[in-house]
Enzyme design. Structure first.
Site, PDB file in Angstrom:
ATOM      1  N   ASN A  87       0.821  -1.211   0.000  1.00 12.41           N
ATOM      2  CA  ASN A  87       0.000   0.000   0.000  1.00 12.41           C
ATOM      3  C   ASN A  87       0.860   1.268   0.000  1.00 12.41           C
ATOM      4  OD1 ASN A  87      -0.938  -2.266   1.709  1.00 12.41           O
ATOM      5  ND2 ASN A  87      -2.885  -1.235   1.459  1.00 12.41           N
ATOM      6  N   CYS A 272      -7.106   4.018  -7.141  1.00 12.64           N
ATOM      7  CA  CYS A 272      -5.998   4.754  -7.773  1.00 12.64           C
ATOM      8  C   CYS A 272      -6.270   6.203  -8.138  1.00 12.64           C
ATOM      9  CB  CYS A 272      -5.559   4.009  -9.036  1.00 12.64           C
ATOM     10  SG  CYS A 272      -4.554   2.583  -8.660  1.00 12.64           S
ATOM     11  N   PHE A 334     -17.101  -0.051  -6.680  1.00 12.53           N
ATOM     12  CA  PHE A 334     -16.795   1.190  -7.409  1.00 12.53           C
ATOM     13  C   PHE A 334     -17.042   1.063  -8.908  1.00 12.53           C
ATOM     14  CE2 PHE A 334     -12.670   1.027  -9.698  1.00 12.53           C
ATOM     15  CZ  PHE A 334     -12.182  -0.204  -9.280  1.00 12.53           C
TER      16      PHE A 334
END
Ligand code: UDX
Ligand code: UDX
Length: 480
Positions: A87, A272, A334
């Protein structure tokens, strides 16, 4: 046999390594992670991420030349090439909070690599990182090297979730950045030799380190910018009576622009886009380029505007109050074909509706109840901080119920919102839904997938992003 170890068995590390193992039988690939539950899942029949085609790839090579392990140090020590895909969250405190990338995990991975290595290694940046991270990592490695040689490469990943396997099988391009020294070029060639086992040579691009790092941020910024551009147009379409689907079709016919990535929506999400743009903004600011920073920041501002505009439409058309009204939420991921909820617009939309005291009944075919509850209670940017996640027990929002089919979600509801474009929502029996809803019955389509005319014939009041608005909605203009 070349040995590869990848630190980070997430959405990027897992599928990428599985495909390398599949395409390169002579390479041994071990994916390691600090999360025991993730590794256990990778070693089971229930993989930790949902990605079409992934099960099949893993099944073909797991146990052959693909392994998943929590023994991070052992496998790093044995590898010739170490990919790092941990991460890189947005900082939540300190200098650059809310914008800059937090490289804590990266730095500790680099220190550990230096610590356990007994042979020369190529270290490959797979996570998206701020430009010049490689330089910092290189310094950590060389200052702790004990005579071992490290070469650092930047090999950003361009896969999109939902099509990850396809994207990895036939990438538009593979980008490898390295030092322009003989040793650096040798390392670039070693990685090129891996990809060229299935990717045509002309699709493997080599650049210097910084260009590779920046290209990744730039590509994501350009993609997100397209969505914010079409979403900005969608607001104007609603005010003028134009139809954004017609506008984007007409615009996309220009071969210089192209038809892809022009769907107006309730907003972009995913791990992102926002993170990378914030990163870009921060880098521009740090380099004394406030105008450039502001230009890119606007892409995020329009995305936030789009989400709040959507909620305003809902509240204003339902007589300016949703308090105690049941709203069925169809889709939480999403985008379709993934169970990933990171930065999904559904979080902001649901939080706003809950703030206005609505009761929500949520259905998503791939997202678990725990995940939704966690997302609705977690602070901004925390999802990318594994240490916070581990110490938090999922909260529970009382006004929210999670159900397992679309019809239950909308039964007795005053309104329904489509927040993810799952294919199954396109073929719902809307007459049946209408019959079981409170009247007037509202549909708010955040993904432009319903047949607006047909739904209006049934009796629904329909709001669909960027499409000509219902007379009802015109009388109740949304205040931004
Ligand atoms: C990750 C980064 O989040 C992203 O910023 C980057 O651009 C690409 O790599 P993704 O694979 O989607 O993307 O993230 P995630 O699914 O969260 O996987 C990261 C994994 O790294 C997690 O499984 C986490 O447990 C692991 N990790 C993290 C380690 O193994 N060691 C660490 O020190 C930190
Ligand atoms: C993105 C990039 O596409 C990929 O190259 C990079 O490696 C990681 O980030 P991803 O986030 O998985 O991939 O999904 P993407 O398909 O790009 O969608 C991002 C968001 O934009 C989703 O919320 C999607 O619904 C939204 N979107 C996409 C739109 O709203 N309209 C569009 O036309 C396209």
């Amino acid at each position: 046999m070349v040995k590869i170890c990848c630190i980070g068995a997430g959405y990027v590390g897992g599928p990428t390594m599985a495909v390398i193992a599949l395409k390169c039988p002579s390479v041994e690939v071990v994916v390691v992670d600090i999360s025991v539950s993730r590794i256990t899942a990778w070693n089971s029949d229930q993989l930790p991420i949902y990605e079409p085609g992934l099960d099949d790839v893993v099944e073909q090579c797991r146990g052959r030349n693909l392994f998943f392990s929590t023994d991070v140090e052992k496998h790093v020590a044995e590898a010739d090439m170490v990919f790092v895909s941990v991460n890189t969250p947005t900082k939540t405190r300190g200098l650059g909070a809310g914008k800059a990338a937090d490289l804590t995990y990266w730095e500790s991975a680099a220190r550990m690599i230096a610590d356990v290595s007994k042979s020369d290694k190529i270290v490959v940046e797979k996570s998206t990182v701020p430009v010049k991270t490689a330089e910092a990592i290189e310094k950590i490695l060389t200052h702790n090297s004990k005579g071992i040689k490290f070469q650092i490469l930047s090999n950003p990943e361009f896969l999109a979730e939902g099509t990850a396997i396809e994207d990895l099988f036939t990438p538009d391009r593979v980008l490898i950045g390295g030092r322009e020294t003989p040793d650096g070029q040798k390392a670039v060639q070693a990685l090129k030799d891996i990809y060229s086992q299935w990717v045509p040579e002309d699709r493997i691009l080599t650049t210097n380190l910084w260009s590779a790092e920046l290209s990744k941020l730039a590509a994501n910024a350009f993609l997100a910018q397209r969505i914010s551009s079409v979403n900005a147009m969608s607001a104007l379409c609603e005010s003028t009576g134009a139809d954004v689907t017609q506008v984007s079709y007409a615009v996309g016919k220009d071969t210089r622009i192209g038809p892809k990535f022009l769907n107006a929506s309730v907003g972009f999400g995913g791990s992102c886009f926002q993170k990378d743009i914030l990163n870009l903004v921060y880098i521009c600011e740090c380099n004394g380029l406030p105008e450039v920073a502001e230009y890119w920041r606007q892409v995020i501002k329009i995305n936030d505007y789009q989400k709040s505009r959507f909620v305003n439409r809902i509240v204003s058309s339902m007589f300016n109050t949703v308090a105690n009204k049941k709203i069925g939420i169809l889709g939480f991921a999403f985008k379709k074909d993934t169970g990933d909820t990171r930065e999904t617009p559904a979080i902001d939309v649901c939080k706003c509706l809950l703030g206005d005291k609505a009761r929500l009944s949520i259905y998503d075919p791939q997202v678990t109840e725990d995940q939704i509850q966690r997302d609705l209670t977690l602070s901004k940017f925390y999802w990318d901080h594994p240490e916070h996640l581990q110490s938090l027990s999922p909260g529970t929002v009382k006004q929210v119920s999670i159900v397992w089919d679309a019809y239950s979600a909308v039964k007795d509801a005053h309104g329904l919102c489509i927040l993810t474009e799952w294919d199954e929502f396109k073929t719902l029996d809307f007459q049946k839904i209408y019959d079981n809803m409170q009247k007037p019955a509202f549909v708010f389509d955040g993904r432009n997938i319903v047949n607006v005319e047909k739904l209006r014939e049934i009796g629904f009041i329909v709001y669909s992003i960027g499409r000509p608005v219902d007379a009802w909605l015109k009388d109740m203009p949304a205040v931004a």
